[in-house]
Design an enzyme around this catalytic site. Structure first.
Site, PDB file in Angstrom:
ATOM      1  N   VAL A  19       0.828  -1.211   0.000  1.00 54.77           N
ATOM      2  CA  VAL A  19       0.000   0.000   0.000  1.00 54.77           C
ATOM      3  C   VAL A  19       0.868   1.270   0.000  1.00 54.77           C
ATOM      4  CG1 VAL A  19      -1.893   1.232   1.128  1.00 54.77           C
ATOM      5  CG2 VAL A  19      -1.849  -1.258   1.171  1.00 54.77           C
ATOM      6  N   GLU A  26      -9.899   6.041   5.653  1.00 52.35           N
ATOM      7  CA  GLU A  26     -10.775   5.557   4.579  1.00 52.35           C
ATOM      8  C   GLU A  26     -10.348   4.182   4.059  1.00 52.35           C
ATOM      9  OE1 GLU A  26     -13.734   7.186   2.804  1.00 52.35           O
ATOM     10  OE2 GLU A  26     -13.643   5.015   2.721  1.00 52.35           O
ATOM     11  N   GLY A  75      -0.896  -9.695  -3.666  1.00 51.00           N
ATOM     12  CA  GLY A  75      -0.788  -8.633  -2.654  1.00 51.00           C
ATOM     13  C   GLY A  75      -2.102  -8.319  -1.962  1.00 51.00           C
ATOM     14  N   GLU A 124      -3.263 -10.519   4.098  1.00 49.69           N
ATOM     15  CA  GLU A 124      -2.509  -9.958   5.215  1.00 49.69           C
ATOM     16  C   GLU A 124      -1.210 -10.729   5.374  1.00 49.69           C
ATOM     17  OE1 GLU A 124      -3.733  -7.205   7.079  1.00 49.69           O
ATOM     18  OE2 GLU A 124      -4.977  -7.298   5.309  1.00 49.69           O
ATOM     19  N   ASP A 135     -10.111  -9.921   9.793  1.00 50.78           N
ATOM     20  CA  ASP A 135      -9.996  -8.684   9.029  1.00 50.78           C
ATOM     21  C   ASP A 135     -11.394  -8.092   8.764  1.00 50.78           C
ATOM     22  OD1 ASP A 135      -8.211  -6.922   7.208  1.00 50.78           O
ATOM     23  OD2 ASP A 135      -9.799  -7.598   5.871  1.00 50.78           O
ATOM     24  N   LYS A 183     -13.256  -4.576  10.192  1.00 53.52           N
ATOM     25  CA  LYS A 183     -13.863  -3.607   9.275  1.00 53.52           C
ATOM     26  C   LYS A 183     -15.338  -3.356   9.615  1.00 53.52           C
ATOM     27  CE  LYS A 183     -10.646  -4.704   5.529  1.00 53.52           C
ATOM     28  NZ  LYS A 183     -10.361  -5.627   4.432  1.00 53.52           N
TER      29      LYS A 183
END
Ligand code: HSE
Length: 408
Positions: free
Chosen positions: A12, A124, A182, A185, A196, A200
């Protein structure tokens, strides 16, 4: 010119660096000034990489640099990102992150510190990858009482389930592919065990209902138990198995759950495949709205981070007002929620009725011997689990969307 730093030059972080360079003109036009990456923090070396000339291994270089006003945290995990974020906010720098673990664990405190220091802590990219769902909740659906948030919020598991269903791939092969692309995790248990998605939905639900929901209070089941045969039954019944993250306000209270569910083709979430994510938000005035996009991957996630960076640059010295509360939300136990259940068991229809009462959609598959799949009537999860504990020959079971959920 706004000077920023990036902490963590992984999938990222590198995507943020690339996006800011690739779209520099459009960004400068929209912001009214250029955004320039002054430092990239990472323990590794990146010989030949465009970020090489701004690479540092020392956090203090960023913390003490008065020219850096916004910092991107794409390190992931809690250590040292929690301590670094706290220090940066206290030093009057805004922080933009994709780190859902940190937001779910310490988001309330970090937002308060940001507010105390007239800066911003924006996240975000922590939910739904490139889908700007947090802005929707914070800025768009602000006239609503939110009644439900349901999403496919993990790209890795959706990629695995889609590959198993459409290409007959094995779980392990599909997971390896997701890692290579990619999406996964660092420790893929966070994806496949549902953690995960759990973080969220806890973040999104806290924003939607204005009360804090700790990720630890979300009942969470992953997809490691999903078998190719379960997927075959779902297909035969015109359904899909999807890892859904849901919270819903009902008369009796608000419940929250992450679990693989069997949903019918009439539910638009069945069409969300591969790494794509989607979030359905239901408001009491607007009705059902839906948001769709890449849930993971370098550039889609980076796009969401960059959007936050731009917001921070546009709001220097101002904390963007959003609703949040430190008060914890009381949740209705999922045991009290009623719905039909899909059951796969050995035996015949008579045995199935004896165990679960009235059943429908009885399905047998060639090559699966002495077993059948069927739907129970709508019943509370507590009742279903009582029947399940006494039933013999059950191979697997899934929650089935209620009729109104299917028509969402
Ligand atoms: N591992 C996460 C996913 C990355 O697969 O959705 C994006 O949060």
């Amino acid at each position: 010119m706004a000077q920023i730093a990036i902490m963590g030059y992984g999938t990222v972080g590198a995507g943020v660096f690339k996006t800011l360079a690739m779209n520099s003109e459009a960004i400068a036009r929209r912001v009214g000034e250029e955004i320039c990456v002054k430092s990239v923090l990472d323990l590794r070396e990146f010989p030949g990489d465009p970020a090489e000339s701004v690479l540092t291994h020392d956090f203090q270089d960023i913390l003490t640099d008065p020219e850096i006003s916004v910092v991107v945290e794409t390190m992931g995990g809690l250590k040292p990102s929690y301590s670094f974020t706290k220090q940066l906010l206290m030093a009057g720098k805004s922080v933009c992150t994709s780190n859902k673990e940190l937001v779910a664990e310490h988001g309330v405190e970090l937002r308060q510190i940001a507010r105390d220091n007239s800066v911003n802590y924006l996240f975000e990219a922590s939910c739904g990858g490139g889908i700007p769902i947090i802005r929707v909740l914070n800025n768009s659906l602000t006239a609503e009482e939110i009644e439900e948030v349901t999403g496919i919020l993990n790209g890795t598991t959706n990629y695995i389930l889609t590959s198993m269903a459409d290409e007959g791939k094995d779980f392990a092969v599909a997971l390896k592919e997701a890692q290579e692309k990619g999406y996964a995790e660092l420790h893929p248990e966070a994806d496949v065990e549902g953690w995960d998605a759990c973080r969220k939905i806890a973040i999104l639900s806290s924003l939607a209902y204005g009360r804090h929901i700790g990720w630890q209070s979300v009942p969470t089941e992953g997809i490691t138990g999903v078998d190719k045969a379960d997927i075959a039954y779902a297909k035969a019944m015109n359904c899909r198995i999807k890892l859904l993250a849901t919270s819903r306000r009902e008369k009796e209270g608000t419940w929250i759950l992450v679990a693989p569910m069997m949903i019918g083709r009439e539910n638009p979430l069945t069409a969300v495949d591969g790494v794509m994510n989607a979030v359905m938000v239901k408001g009491n005035a607007v009705g059902t709205t839906m948001y769709y996009g890449s849930g993971a991957g370098s550039l889609p996630t980076a796009s969401a981070v960059c959007g936050d960076v731009i917001d921070c640059v546009k709001h220097r010295g101002i904390t963007i007002r959003t609703e949040y509360s430190t008060e914890t939300m009381q949740l209705l136990p999922v045991d009290e929620v009623s719905r039909p259940f899909f059951v796969r068991m050995r035996g015949d229809e008579q045995a199935a009725r004896a165990a679960f009462g009235s059943i429908s959609h009885v399905t047998r598959l060639e090559g699966y011997g002495d077993e059948l799949g069927f739907l129970t009537d709508t019943m509370s999860e507590k009742t279903f689990k009582e029947l399940l504990s006494k039933a013999e020959g059950v191979i697997s079971w899934y929650r089935r969307g209620k009729k109104e959920e299917e028509e969402a």
